[in-house]
Design a protein around this motif. Structure first.
Motif, PDB file in Angstrom:
ATOM      1  N   THR A  25       5.972   9.805   3.071  1.00 59.94           N
ATOM      2  CA  THR A  25       6.578  10.718   2.114  1.00 59.94           C
ATOM      3  C   THR A  25       6.711  10.085   0.746  1.00 59.94           C
ATOM      4  O   THR A  25       6.384  10.697  -0.275  1.00 59.94           O
ATOM      5  N   ILE A  26       7.184   8.853   0.713  1.00 61.70           N
ATOM      6  CA  ILE A  26       7.344   8.154  -0.563  1.00 61.70           C
ATOM      7  C   ILE A  26       5.987   7.894  -1.198  1.00 61.70           C
ATOM      8  O   ILE A  26       5.812   8.081  -2.407  1.00 61.70           O
ATOM      9  N   ALA A  27       5.015   7.468  -0.390  1.00 62.56           N
ATOM     10  CA  ALA A  27       3.675   7.204  -0.915  1.00 62.56           C
ATOM     11  C   ALA A  27       3.088   8.466  -1.553  1.00 62.56           C
ATOM     12  O   ALA A  27       2.493   8.413  -2.637  1.00 62.56           O
ATOM     13  N   TYR A  28       3.267   9.586  -0.899  1.00 58.14           N
ATOM     14  CA  TYR A  28       2.780  10.850  -1.444  1.00 58.14           C
ATOM     15  C   TYR A  28       3.488  11.190  -2.760  1.00 58.14           C
ATOM     16  O   TYR A  28       2.858  11.618  -3.721  1.00 58.14           O
ATOM     17  N   ALA A  29       4.799  10.969  -2.808  1.00 56.68           N
ATOM     18  CA  ALA A  29       5.583  11.311  -3.999  1.00 56.68           C
ATOM     19  C   ALA A  29       5.181  10.495  -5.217  1.00 56.68           C
ATOM     20  O   ALA A  29       5.254  10.994  -6.343  1.00 56.68           O
ATOM     21  N   ILE A  30       4.752   9.255  -5.007  1.00 59.23           N
ATOM     22  CA  ILE A  30       4.375   8.411  -6.153  1.00 59.23           C
ATOM     23  C   ILE A  30       2.859   8.284  -6.305  1.00 59.23           C
ATOM     24  O   ILE A  30       2.381   7.508  -7.138  1.00 59.23           O
TER      25      ILE A  30
END
Length: 86
Positions: A25-30
């Motif tokens: 999720t974090i990887a996708y967000a950034i």
């Protein structure tokens, strides 16, 4: 911290309320690859005490909020500390 570290912390805090949030999720967000997040960004942030890796996901520590100039959330009411102190 470099701009990528700050983007990670901002996403975790502003988009996911400080966590817990999964690495995908974090990887996708950034807009970064999961491997880059796990191998490049997170080790330094964990070593410096900005984030914690928990079974439920990544969580921002108080130091991350301070670094970004944000107010850390208060502890839940009625929840005692580790050894019973308030």
């Amino acid at each position: 911290l470099d701009s990528l570290d700050r983007r990670y912390l901002r996403a975790l805090i502003e988009h996911y309320g400080g966590g817990p949030a999964g690495v995908e999720t974090i990887a996708y967000a950034i807009a970064e690859a999961r491997d880059a997040v796990e191998d490049v960004i997170e080790p330094y942030l964990m070593q410096q005490g900005f984030i914690q890796r928990t079974p439920r996901g990544r969580v921002a520590c108080g130091k991350a909020y301070l670094h970004l100039g944000l107010k850390a959330p208060a502890a839940p009411q009625g929840q005692a500390g580790l050894f019973g102190e308030e």
